[in-house]
Design a protein around this motif. Structure first.
Motif, PDB file in Angstrom:
ATOM      1  N   THR A  17       5.151  78.969   2.717  1.00 45.00           N
ATOM      2  CA  THR A  17       4.316  79.280   3.887  1.00 45.00           C
ATOM      3  C   THR A  17       3.193  78.264   4.082  1.00 45.00           C
ATOM      4  N   ASP A  18       2.998  77.388   3.112  1.00 42.95           N
ATOM      5  CA  ASP A  18       2.004  76.314   3.287  1.00 42.95           C
ATOM      6  C   ASP A  18       2.502  75.238   4.241  1.00 42.95           C
ATOM      7  N   LEU A  21       5.780  74.024  10.629  1.00 40.16           N
ATOM      8  CA  LEU A  21       6.230  72.795  11.283  1.00 40.16           C
ATOM      9  C   LEU A  21       5.025  72.005  11.780  1.00 40.16           C
ATOM     10  N   ALA A 136       5.724  85.158  -3.042  1.00 43.56           N
ATOM     11  CA  ALA A 136       4.686  84.296  -3.616  1.00 43.56           C
ATOM     12  C   ALA A 136       3.301  84.867  -3.328  1.00 43.56           C
ATOM     13  N   ARG A 138      -0.961  84.535  -3.138  1.00 44.46           N
ATOM     14  CA  ARG A 138      -1.837  83.473  -2.664  1.00 44.46           C
ATOM     15  C   ARG A 138      -2.122  82.549  -3.847  1.00 44.46           C
TER      16      ARG A 138
ATOM     17  N   TRP B 144      -6.448  82.493   4.913  1.00 43.36           N
ATOM     18  CA  TRP B 144      -5.113  82.742   4.349  1.00 43.36           C
ATOM     19  C   TRP B 144      -4.661  84.162   4.679  1.00 43.36           C
ATOM     20  N   ARG B 189      -4.728  74.089   7.622  1.00 44.08           N
ATOM     21  CA  ARG B 189      -3.869  74.537   8.739  1.00 44.08           C
ATOM     22  C   ARG B 189      -4.722  74.986   9.934  1.00 44.08           C
TER      23      ARG B 189
END
Lengths: 585, 215
Positions: A17-18, A21, A136, A138, B144, B189
């Motif tokens: 998820t890091d 796109l 996963a 954090r 996050w 991000r």
């Protein structure tokens, strides 16, 4: 336990998820910084975080979907290979040498991205990994040594799970800096596997995987996050009282000799590789498409838009075919082959005798038809099978959101090749179906319009279309350097009646070229290694510098002003107007 | 009616205003103030505009304003017809102001580290660097879980607010204070998202982002 910069264990370096796109993730493993990015095709690239041009971090670069663009001078590097595809300071040239950034192996598994130093064995999933759908946690960066973090994790369940889940724990060290914590729940045994990513001697990231989720996953993730924050704060307080270990000092390889020195004058024949026909299909009436892949499943060499490969045919002939692929599509090359009744047995052999699963020898991609990406307007014109390099160009421009228009001239609807890809380009494409020959010039005139700054046109198709576009463009005031074309073959009748002397300046040799023999043939007879491909003055492979004398140009590769300059020639067809030529060879 | 910004090109606090005005399409004039090395922000003429001797100062039709956070609020209320950039609904307003205060803490740490390294200010470098990391850790965690919960911005609203503008510059300039953002992937991000806001503009040290993937 001491970390080694040459350790080839696989470690997780990011969460899946890091990597959304069009993002570039900044990571580090064993002292080595990484630029990690996911291409639009889903592939994860793990590269050394250094543009080999000026050393700037690629993690501040731009992920264009199929290529990564360095923020400093705009060099583009292809998905998978990290090969350079474009240098803005040389917009008219294909990057000539095999400029490639350092890559590292990458595997995506269990919601994590794994990498290792080069030379690592194949990735092996951890023991017990098949037993669950892993989630996963954090990731938790901690400024402490991996050893201290591993020890602390062995006591993890007590601190984090106690409040919510209660009950005792079993801990077990797994290979590769990992700890498995088993918790006794009323539903049965549940596990968390913690992997410690060694960032540096005193820095690591804890990447946990849960084998169990409860209805409120976010609450569960928050509670583990809290547990890991407490663990981190405790460890960092302790670490502050300890001497700080020396940071890891990975060795960075110098740029290879191949990249830092001038290439050999005679290149020799290009590297040949073997490729398998993965798919063969009729893409249009009279046109067969072939998708070629590497035998080992790896990616093929980097290509640039407009590039072609030589395909060595079972009957001993070799033929050039343009690659139709878009940026970063290196798992296979797709080419289009037109059944050509007049051919000397090239297309016929491919179409009639080569089947899916067959292995062909092909050359590395070469580019005589490079595409500029610094234009205000790019006009692409394809006639019939000439769509193949043009399609690749359009797909590169489309991916980078650069302005372009594609005009595709075909006799009838059923002759439109690669229809899916063409349709995917949307409104940028204009189809000209069944245009009468007489109307072509008028259509081209309307399409091109008067020339203005930074407009370029690229044409590929039958000789008559190329001539029409070149004449029309010249009439409209388009300069030679704005008109780019690629001939498939030289239709001119070659006059080889002259005889003359050729002096090879660097080889210190003088050769007599009799009528009926080409310069290329005589040089080969004299034992020189000279590369060539089409041997009819169309492909540009045998381009040679002319230092003295006036060549008799008979090729279709050079444009009118290049021919007038008389400083280079094609040794496969061109001859001499003067008794003596001095070549830079 | 004319807006004048008393501006220092390398100031993140001044950039906050240039950024919002660029996004809102507000025209303004600039009067450059030589913050470093000239220290003009401590000169007599400037102290008359802002007795605190701080940049930026914005003058709008004779009204003199100081403090980047206050000016962001003023510009958004006055020039953003959508009302989204600085909401007035009590909960949302409080949320935005919390992050404005957080942004001031970022200035006191990350910006201080940058001033110490780049403009030779006498700050306790390790202390301000550690302070910045403490804030970035909280921010990364917030962002996050935001991503997990469908929230892309600092505040709960489904659109950016002045909170994002206020926090953005000194996060992005942190490396000039030797504060790496490698450990903050969610911040990185979020910074892509901020840089993709229509009307976004850059400053020295802050690079543009590429386009987002097609939907």
């Amino acid at each position: 336990m001491t970390l080694s910069t040459t350790d080839t264990t696989w470690y997780p370096v990011a969460s899946s998820t890091d990597l959304p796109l069009r993002h570039v993730f900044h990571g580090q493993l064993l002292g080595r910084e990484l630029a990690i990015w996911r291409a639009d095709d889903g592939n994860v690239n793990v590269w050394e975080n250094r543009c080999l041009h000026r050393g700037v971090r690629l993690s501040i670069g731009i992920n264009e979907g199929g290529e990564l663009k360095c923020q400093y001078h705009g060099w583009r590097y292809a998905n998978r290979s990290a090969g350079c595809t474009y240098i803005p300071a040389h917009p008219a040239d294909a990057p000539a040498r095999r400029i490639t950034n350092t890559t590292y192996p990458a595997v995506e598994a269990f919601g994590l991205v794994w990498s290792a130093n080069n030379g690592a064995a194949e990735f092996a999933p951890f023991d017990g990994s098949a037993s669950a759908e892993w989630l996963a946690l954090r990731p938790m960066p901690i400024n402490a040594t991996t050893e201290d973090v591993l020890k602390a994790l062995e006591g993890y369940a007590v601190t984090a799970e106690k409040g919510i889940l209660g009950v005792a724990t079993v801990t077990e060290r797994l290979p590769g800096l990992a700890v498995k914590v088993t918790v006794e729940l009323k539903e049965g045994h549940r596990s968390i596997v913690f992997f410690v990513q060694p960032v540096d001697s005193n820095r690591c990231v804890v990447r946990g995987l849960l084998d169990h989720t409860f209805p409120d996953i976010n609450a569960q993730l928050r509670s583990h996050n809290e547990g890991l924050v407490q663990l981190r704060d405790r460890l960092e307080r302790l670490a502050e009282k300890k001497p700080i270990p020396e940071p890891l000092t990975p060795s960075f390889e110098k740029v290879s000799v191949e990249l830092s020195t001038m290439p050999e004058i005679t290149i020799g024949s290009a590297l040949t590789l073997r490729a398998m026909v993965k798919r063969k299909w009729a893409t249009a009436t009279g046109i067969t498409a072939f998708e070629l892949t590497a035998l080992d499943g790896n990616h093929l060499p980097t290509f640039q838009p407009g590039a072609h490969i030589d395909v060595h045919l079972p009957n001993g002939l070799s033929r050039q075919y343009s690659i139709t692929n878009g940026p970063g599509e290196l798992l296979s090359y797709t080419i289009g082959v037109k059944r050509d009744l007049a051919s000397k047995g090239g297309s016929e052999v491919l179409i009639d005798t080569v089947r899916e699963g067959d292995v062909l020898a092909i050359s590395e991609p070469r580019n005589n038809f490079p595409l500029r990406r610094d234009t205000i307007r790019t006009v692409l014109i394809a006639g019939g099978i000439g769509i193949t390099p043009i399609l690749s160009m359009a797909r590169f421009l489309a991916k980078s959101n650069l302005p372009y228009e594609l005009h595709y001239i075909v006799r009838s609807e059923d002759q439109i090749a690669f229809r899916d890809q063409i349709d995917a380009l949307g409104a940028n494409v204009t189809l000209h179906i069944g245009l009468p020959r007489a109307a072509i010039a008028e259509t081209i005139t309307k399409t091109l319009g008067a020339h203005s700054f930074a407009q370029h046109v690229y044409i590929c198709g039958p000789g008559s279309l190329l001539e029409t576009v070149r004449t029309t463009a010249a009439d409209l005031g388009w300069p030679d350097e704005a008109v780019h074309y690629e001939y498939f073959r030289n239709d001119r009748v070659i006059d080889d009646s002259s005889a003359f002397e050729v002096e090879l300046a660097r080889s210190a040799m003088t050769l007599h070229i009799p009528s009926g023999k080409t310069v290329l043939e005589v040089m080969r007879e004299a034992g020189l290694q000279v590369s060539s491909s089409c041997e009819q003055g169309a492909c540009g492979t045998c381009l040679t510098g002319v230092m003295e004398g006036t060549p008799d140009h008979q090729d279709v590769y050079l444009n009118a002003s290049e021919k007038r300059a008389n400083n280079c020639m094609m040794t496969c067809v061109s001859r001499s107007l003067t008794p003596r030529l001095v070549l830079d060879i | 009616m004319a807006i004048t910004l008393y501006d220092f090109e390398l100031s993140g606090n001044c950039y906050k205003l240039r950024l919002l005005m660029s996004i809102l399409g507000v025209r303004y004039d600039i009067i450059p103030v030589d913050f470093y090395p000239g220290r003009q922000h401590k000169s007599d003429w400037f102290l008359k505009l802002n007795p605190l001797g701080q940049l930026p100062v914005l003058v709008d039709d004779g009204l003199v304003l100081r403090d980047s956070g206050a000016i962001l609020a003023y510009l958004a209320r006055k020039y953003d017809p959508s009302g989204l950039w600085f909401p007035t609904e009590p909960v949302q307003l409080a949320e935005v102001l919390q992050w404005h205060a957080f942004a001031d803490d970022i200035t006191a740490t990350a910006s201080a580290a940058r001033l110490a390294l780049g403009m030779f200010y006498d700050f306790d470098l390790p202390k301000v660097q550690a302070g910045a990391h403490r804030l970035f850790r909280l921010m990364d965690e917030h962002l996050w879980f935001g991503e997990r919960e469908g929230r892309a911005w600092l505040c709960a609203a489904p659109h950016p607010t002045t909170a994002d503008i206020a926090c953005f510059p000194y996060v992005m300039l942190s490396e000039e204070g030797n504060i790496s953002r490698m450990d903050y992937p969610a911040i990185r991000r979020w910074s892509d998202r901020v840089r993709r806001i229509p009307g976004f503009t850059v400053m020295s040290g802050i690079f543009p982002a590429g386009r987002a993937a097609a939907e």
